[in-house]
Motif scaffolding. Structure first.
Motif, short mmCIF file in Angstrom:
data_model
loop_
_atom_site.label_atom_id
_atom_site.label_comp_id
_atom_site.label_asym_id
_atom_site.label_seq_id
_atom_site.Cartn_x
_atom_site.Cartn_y
_atom_site.Cartn_z
N PHE A 19 0.82 -1.21 0.00
CA PHE A 19 0.00 0.00 0.00
C PHE A 19 0.86 1.26 0.00
N ALA A 20 0.43 2.23 -0.79
CA ALA A 20 1.07 3.55 -0.83
C ALA A 20 -0.02 4.59 -0.95
N PRO A 21 -0.01 5.67 -0.17
CA PRO A 21 -1.08 6.68 -0.18
C PRO A 21 -1.36 7.27 -1.56
N GLU A 22 -0.32 7.36 -2.41
CA GLU A 22 -0.53 7.97 -3.73
C GLU A 22 -1.42 7.12 -4.63
N LYS A 23 -1.62 5.84 -4.27
CA LYS A 23 -2.49 4.97 -5.06
C LYS A 23 -3.96 5.12 -4.68
N GLY A 24 -4.23 5.83 -3.60
CA GLY A 24 -5.59 5.96 -3.09
C GLY A 24 -5.58 5.79 -1.59
N SER A 25 -6.76 5.62 -1.00
CA SER A 25 -6.84 5.47 0.45
C SER A 25 -6.97 4.00 0.82
N LEU A 26 -6.61 3.69 2.07
CA LEU A 26 -6.75 2.32 2.57
C LEU A 26 -8.22 1.91 2.59
#
Length: 415
Positions: free
Chosen positions: A110-117
């Motif tokens: 997971f990475a924040p730039e891909k969207g939210s958790l």
């Protein structure tokens, strides 16, 4: 219609970043917060966030697009991941279902730039329709790995109907925040739990007591303990034990002992760790009467003293300058068939040192030697330190050399 995990959760209940330091504060949290009275979280004067409003996936997408934030799109994890991420993926249990492995891979990478958790989990729920067992398998793996997103995933999970949340799920989150000293987050979780219709029980409130105790908030721990009593049930040994530990940590062992007596009157037996902690508290300040009372009480509770417990009693008498009683406790230990540890012998020497009874100390050591009891490193260092204070440098060297020779001949490890 089932409630969906949505990014609105993240907006209304912002979670800390992965590397955020623990929060410490002195919360203004009244005892009435725990009462079964409904709480109006929408009040503008309240420091907690407003109640949850679950949005559909489509509504969430529209909200995100309005703010110009990226939308998460589910896709297979490619080869463009770090070595650490690949190692974490390789360590996933082979028996874990493909459904669970899929979301674990997304969380690991997971990475924040891909969207939210929230979006990641929302996509998982929509595409793979997980059951409660799937959620629990994922949470268990995150907890075992001590993953930084564990609590955030757990907070989102309890909002989705597919998880079928219960009180104990919230308790685990509270306990997790407590271990990280994130008191405010734990309090918010408790309020959110109650606002969703779940009733607090002893287990949940005991977790709060334990958290407040470790954070040094004795008054909040006391208030929470009173709330447990107001539940109308018999207070269990865990709740009593947590409150006793709170008093011990606050330097108030007498109040803890009062609760121990209260437990005894109700025929509730405290755990051995509670007795040991209370004995240690009295021992460290040289309160011989308190130490002796607890020492007697633990035996009445069916706990057999070991050398470590006896050492605490010896220490109490030693600190208070009562070497004769310390020696009596030492001999009673031996009469009970317990072999004195090196720590116990060193504590006995410290008791003699406090009263400057060098001859008694040497006679004591010679008696042990005649009985074949060899002293270890801690005893040698205690005696050497005493000689050094007396300015007898040569004797210090001699004691250390003799200990080294004895250690080499007997094969005793140095640590």
């Amino acid at each position: 219609m089932a409630t969906s995990v949505s990014n609105a959760v993240c907006f209304l209940y912002p979670h800390p970043t992965i590397n955020e330091p623990p929060k410490t504060h002195h919360p203004k949290f009244s005892v009435t917060t725990f009462r079964p009275t409904p709480i109006n979280l929408s009040s503008s004067g309240h420091r907690f966030h407003p109640p949850l409003m679950a949005l559909s996936i489509e509504e969430t997408a529209m909200a995100e697009n309005t703010e110009g934030k990226p939308r998460f799109k589910w896709g297979e994890i490619g080869s463009d991941i770090t070595e650490a991420q690949q190692d974490a993926i390789d360590e996933l249990p082979p028996k874990m279902s493909k459904r669970c492995q899929a979301i674990m891979k997304q969380i690991i990478c997971f990475a924040p730039e891909k969207g939210s958790l929230c979006e990641v989990l929302n996509a998982w729920v929509s595409i793979m329709k997980p059951s409660r067992a799937d959620w629990l398998a994922v949470l268990k793996e995150l907890r075992i790995k001590d993953h930084p997103l564990y609590l955030q995933v757990a907070e989102i999970a309890v909002l989705d109907d597919s998880f079928e949340p219960n009180v104990r799920d919230y308790t685990k989150i509270i306990h997790g925040y407590g271990k990280r000293n994130r008191i405010e987050d734990a309090e918010s979780t408790l309020l959110n739990m109650k606002s969703r219709g779940f009733v607090c029980d002893q287990v949940t409130l005991t977790a709060m007591i334990d958290m407040y105790s470790k954070a040094g908030h004795l008054k909040l721990a006391e208030d929470t303990f009173e709330d447990i009593k107001l539940l109308g049930q018999q207070v269990d040994k865990r709740a009593y034990g947590s409150m006793i530990m709170a008093y011990i940590r606050a330097g108030m062992p007498e109040q803890g002992e009062t609760l121990l007596i209260e437990m005894d009157a109700q025929e509730i037996v405290a755990g051995s760790e509670v007795y040991k902690a209370l004995l240690r508290a009295y021992s460290m300040v040289g309160d011989t009467e308190g130490a002796q009372r607890v020492f007697n009480a633990l035996q009445l509770a069916g706990i057999s003293p070991d050398a470590k417990i006896c050492g605490l009693l010896i220490n109490a008498y030693g600190i208070s300058g009562q070497s004769q009683k310390a020696r009596a406790a030492f001999e009673n230990m031996r009469k009970a068939g317990l072999k004195p540890s090196d720590k116990c012998i060193a504590l006995m020497l410290a008791a003699y040192e406090k009263e400057n009874k060098l001859q008694m100390a040497l006679k004591f050591l010679m008696g042990l030697e005649r009985e074949g009891i060899m002293v270890g490193k801690e005893v040698a260092e205690t005696l050497a330190g005493w000689f050094k204070k007396l300015g007898v440098v040569e004797e210090v060297d001699m004691v250390l050399r003799e200990f080294a020779a004895t250690e080499a001949n007997s094969g005793i490890p140095t640590s």
